[in-house]
Design a protein around this motif. Structure first.
Motif, PDB file in Angstrom:
ATOM      1  N   LYS A  31       0.867  -1.245   0.013  1.00 35.13           N
ATOM      2  CA  LYS A  31      -0.009  -0.112  -0.081  1.00 35.13           C
ATOM      3  C   LYS A  31       0.771   1.492  -0.050  1.00 35.13           C
ATOM      4  O   LYS A  31       0.360   2.402  -0.345  1.00 35.13           O
ATOM      5  N   GLN A  32       1.941   1.322   0.603  1.00 33.59           N
ATOM      6  CA  GLN A  32       2.863   2.531   0.609  1.00 33.59           C
ATOM      7  C   GLN A  32       3.852   2.664  -0.476  1.00 33.59           C
ATOM      8  O   GLN A  32       4.767   3.699  -0.514  1.00 33.59           O
ATOM      9  N   TRP A  33       4.198   1.702  -1.189  1.00 33.10           N
ATOM     10  CA  TRP A  33       4.905   1.674  -2.440  1.00 33.10           C
ATOM     11  C   TRP A  33       4.208   1.634  -3.587  1.00 33.10           C
ATOM     12  O   TRP A  33       3.410   0.598  -3.689  1.00 33.10           O
ATOM     13  N   GLN A  58      11.955   3.811   3.710  1.00 33.34           N
ATOM     14  CA  GLN A  58      10.559   3.944   4.388  1.00 33.34           C
ATOM     15  C   GLN A  58      10.382   5.533   4.834  1.00 33.34           C
ATOM     16  O   GLN A  58       9.363   6.124   4.918  1.00 33.34           O
ATOM     17  N   LYS A  77       8.843  10.150   1.351  1.00 32.58           N
ATOM     18  CA  LYS A  77       7.282  10.303   1.134  1.00 32.58           C
ATOM     19  C   LYS A  77       7.016   9.452  -0.075  1.00 32.58           C
ATOM     20  O   LYS A  77       5.991   8.906   0.189  1.00 32.58           O
ATOM     21  N   ARG A 118       7.395   6.709  -2.559  1.00 33.81           N
ATOM     22  CA  ARG A 118       8.195   5.278  -2.317  1.00 33.81           C
ATOM     23  C   ARG A 118       7.679   4.396  -3.367  1.00 33.81           C
ATOM     24  O   ARG A 118       6.618   4.279  -3.781  1.00 33.81           O
ATOM     25  N   THR A 176       5.886   1.584   7.575  1.00 30.05           N
ATOM     26  CA  THR A 176       6.426   2.791   7.176  1.00 30.05           C
ATOM     27  C   THR A 176       6.351   4.121   8.497  1.00 30.05           C
ATOM     28  O   THR A 176       6.942   4.839   8.436  1.00 30.05           O
TER      29      THR A 176
END
Length: 370
Positions: free
Chosen positions: A6-8, A196, A199, A201, A310
């Protein structure tokens, strides 16, 4: 390691190594110092984009069209079906998660989609169109080439804009030319995630592609402002002289590839290397007393409890970076000052055949011979 995407943002990038016509292929053994007979393509990014003003390899974020089942109709032009995409059989070998996970039963395998992404983004950003009208097995020693099908420069620029605005237009372009993305010319090289603490990624697959004829480059003027063809040593030298801005992945690869002065040697090595598998690189930063250092797998400081959380606090060292280096036996790390890599240390053999970079720092790089 636990896994969450989800964060990358998933992405693919292409390292293009093209024959440098002004230097003859060397005849001496590769252990001798000799001029490099190829150059790498770097694109300088716009200031208002991710990795602002950095010199990067072509590439970008995956698009849903890269997985589309419509590609299966395109591959029929070269007699390839969904059951015969003929990529290397790497079952049982270590592979990065993005290219092995099953996503869409009707669409393409992830391994194929990421290669298409790398080729699509390369065309979108640089105008380099690596297509083929025939199927060449991935283990072949045949290098890649461009295929434009007689399109004029104006037509190519128009298609470049169309693909930039809509990734699925790359499918239309291939139908127009009755050609396919040359996924077989790409060699799986390495896989890395953005640290991580940043902001923006990216979870990026890097491929290497050798070309015996340098392609014409036409940047998109949207994300990129300039192109550069430079040998690995020249990249390091110009980085040391502050002519180039490099992120750690580009710096590490330039340092690694200087071990290969001959393009054919590099191409053959990459062909064999990809059969060994590919490792995950999740860089882990530490704040030392005198600045930031980023560790990579194999370094003695690299933690054993890496997660994809993260919200994890930045690790701190109660010592300087030099003190941390002196007490460690195995090194694979980058020193960073003001968000710019200033030194690279590696004294380990990287797994799965990936060539290890040579250690160095800004002062040493700027004095490298041209």
């Amino acid at each position: 390691m636990s896994r969450s995407l989800k964060q990358w943002k998933e992405a693919a990038s292409l390292i293009i190594a093209a024959k440098h016509a002004r230097v003859a292929a060397p005849a001496r053994p590769s252990t001798d110092k000799k001029p490099c007979n190829y150059q790498l393509l770097l694109l300088k990014r716009q200031r208002k984009t991710a990795f602002a003003s950095a010199h990067v390899f072509p590439g970008g974020v995956i698009d849903s069209s890269d997985f589309s089942h419509k590609w299966l109709e395109v591959f029929k032009y070269v007699g390839v079906s969904s059951n015969n995409l003929d990529l290397p059989d790497l079952q049982g070998k270590p592979r990065p998660w993005p290219v092995t996970v099953s996503r869409n039963e009707r669409g393409l395998p992830s391994d194929v989609a990421f290669r298409i992404c790398a080729l699509r983004e390369t065309f979108e950003e640089s105008g380099v169109l690596i297509l083929s009208q025939q199927h060449s097995p991935n283990e072949s020693n045949t290098m890649a080439s461009c295929y434009h099908g007689g399109l004029s420069k104006a037509d190519l620029r128009d298609w470049q804009k169309r693909v930039h605005n809509d990734g699925s237009s790359f499918i239309d372009l291939c139908h127009e030319l009755k050609a396919v993305p040359d996924i077989w010319s790409l060699r799986e090289w390495f896989h890395i995630l953005t640290p991580q603490f940043l902001k923006k990624r990216y979870d990026t697959m890097f491929y290497l592609c050798a070309m015996d004829i340098p392609p014409a480059v036409h940047i998109d003027d949207v994300e990129m402002v300039k192109t550069e063809w430079s040998s690995p040593i020249d990249i390091l030298k110009r980085f040391g002289q502050h002519e180039f801005t490099l992120e750690p992945p580009q710096l590490i690869q330039a340092s690694s590839l200087q071990k290969f002065p001959d393009l054919q040697e590099l191409h053959e090595y990459a062909t064999k290397k990809q059969l060994l598998g590919t490792d995950d690189w999740m860089p882990i930063p530490f704040i030392a007393k005198d600045g930031l250092l980023i560790t990579l797998p194999g370094d003695d400081l690299y933690p054993s409890d890496v997660t994809y959380n993260t919200n994890q606090q930045m690790r701190r060292l109660d010592e300087t970076r030099e003190e941390a280096k002196e007490r460690c036996q195995n090194l694979f790390r980058v020193h960073v000052n003001d968000m710019r890599p200033t030194a690279l240390f590696c004294n380990i053999q990287l797994p799965y055949g990936l060539p290890s970079p040579l250690s160095g720092n800004e002062n040493e790089w700027k004095e490298l011979p041209s």
